[in-house]
Design an enzyme around this catalytic site. Structure first.
Site: not given
Length: 400
Positions: A98, A140
């Site tokens: 990310y 996740e």
């Protein structure tokens, strides 16, 4: 929670960012892959990169997330992000990636919008991004834990123990874990990623719904061959069709997917078109294995009975379920299914039960049309769930 200051800035700049978001995401992918080509090896679908579907999906998700925060700045739209989290887990996205996305995405925003990106605008959209990233990382992490795999490493080797040609363009592969251990936990309706090495050495991933129930020691995927051998969209499906035989090994992810059959007694409708029948057959097999008496209406649309994959399986499973019945629509019905109707799927001719739970899978135009018919029939939007093969472009223009 989006801060009031950032909410004001995001609301004012959303038309500017939203209007340029596809240009931004296109520049983002080009720059990121230019400096990190390894991400195309086993992470991103280069077919969806080539046709622009992935950038459309990313653009739509960012705009939808920002809009949701503005509607209620005190909450995060976790339901909106659940589908993305499942897709990410199925390809092994890790938390540290990310930061890479952030670097190139915000670089693209500055490059495309220029001086319009003031420090205030940059800070506000930075807050939006990290709220979105944080929500995804949390979801996740939970998904990896539930799947009993290490974060970012959902892979396992499976041996092909059966291959069956369903139609001219569709083949099923029956799989068993190569290590002989029990299959991972799975829910009816979920999918797996298949990771294959292409002739040029690059690994590619594709998602395929499990077309068998979750109750046995084997799993089945049913693959439709897409396009020709030179089509980027069909490079994985064509490779599987051409080369994979009994005894070969495939690398599969743990099962993921948020569109799963819920354990309840409400009447059920399973509506599919084309290869969208695969998760529906998995759901039917699960119901049959449990001896379900649930009222179940199985609807499918296709070009012809010969092109209706898993048709015999569907008929056999429906016959085992006392509360189930099936209705098919074909462009060219022929004589193979004498009770089939011709043309597009029309629900007005059916007696739909009250309090219906509907699951849809197939091309987006088909699902939009069936969803609209269900809404017109009084089915609650929250009781209509859909599965999309590939990037979820419905996020960008969901008409709910």
């Amino acid at each position: 929670m989006l801060s009031p200051e950032s909410a004001t800035v995001v609301r004012a700049s959303l038309p500017l960012v939203g209007g340029a978001i596809e240009q931004i995401t296109g520049h983002f992918y080009d720059t990121m892959f230019g400096e990190h080509p390894e991400l195309l090896d086993g992470m991103f679908n280069r077919g969806n990169q080539a046709n622009g579907m992935q950038r459309q999906a990313l653009a739509g998700s960012i705009v939808a997330f920002a809009g949701s925060l503005l509607t209620d700045p005190r909450s995060r739209p976790d339901a909106l992000l659940a589908r993305i989290a499942h897709k990410h887990a199925a390809v092994g996205v890790s938390e540290e990636q990310y930061a890479i996305v952030h670097k190139y995405l915000f670089g693209a925003i500055v490059d495309v919008l220029g001086e319009a990106v003031t420090p205030e605008v940059a800070a506000a959209w930075d807050e939006v991004y990290w709220l979105m990233a944080g929500a995804l990382v949390a979801q996740e992490s939970r998904l990896y834990l539930e799947a009993q795999v290490r974060p970012g490493h959902p892979w396992r080797s499976w041996t092909v123990v059966g291959r069956r040609q369903e139609t001219v363009d569709v083949v099923s592969f029956l799989l068993r874990p190569t290590d002989g251990e029990a299959p991972p936990p799975v829910r009816a309706g979920q999918y797996v990623s298949v990771r294959v090495r292409m002739p040029d050495g690059v690994h590619q991933l594709r998602q395929y719904s499990l077309s068998s129930g979750p109750d046995g020691r084997t799993r089945r995927i049913t693959v439709k061959r897409v396009g020709g051998d030179t089509s980027p969209l069909g490079e994985v499906s064509n490779l599987l069709h051409r080369t994979v035989r009994v005894g070969d090994e495939l690398t599969l992810s743990a099962p993921f997917g948020d569109v799963v059959l819920e354990d309840e007694d409400a009447p059920l409708l399973l509506a599919s078109a084309g290869i969208g029948c695969t998760p529906m057959v998995g759901m039917l097999e699960h119901l049959a294995s449990k001896g379900s008496t649930r009222s179940t209406l199985v609807l499918h649309a296709d070009r012809s009975p010969a092109e209706h994959a898993l048709r015999a399986d569907t008929n056999q499973l429906v016959s085992r379920l006392p509360g189930a019945r099936a209705q098919y629509w074909y462009e060219w019905p022929g004589e193979a299914e004498p009770k089939a109707w011709s043309g597009r799927m029309e629900l007005s001719a059916l007696d739909l039960p009250d309090d219906l739970r509907a699951y849809l899978c197939g091309p987006l135009p088909f699902m939009r049309d069936v969803r609209a018919q269900l809404l017109a029939a009084g089915v609650s939007p929250r009781h209509i769930r859909y599965e999309v093969f590939g990037p979820d472009l419905w996020i960008a223009d969901d008409d709910s």
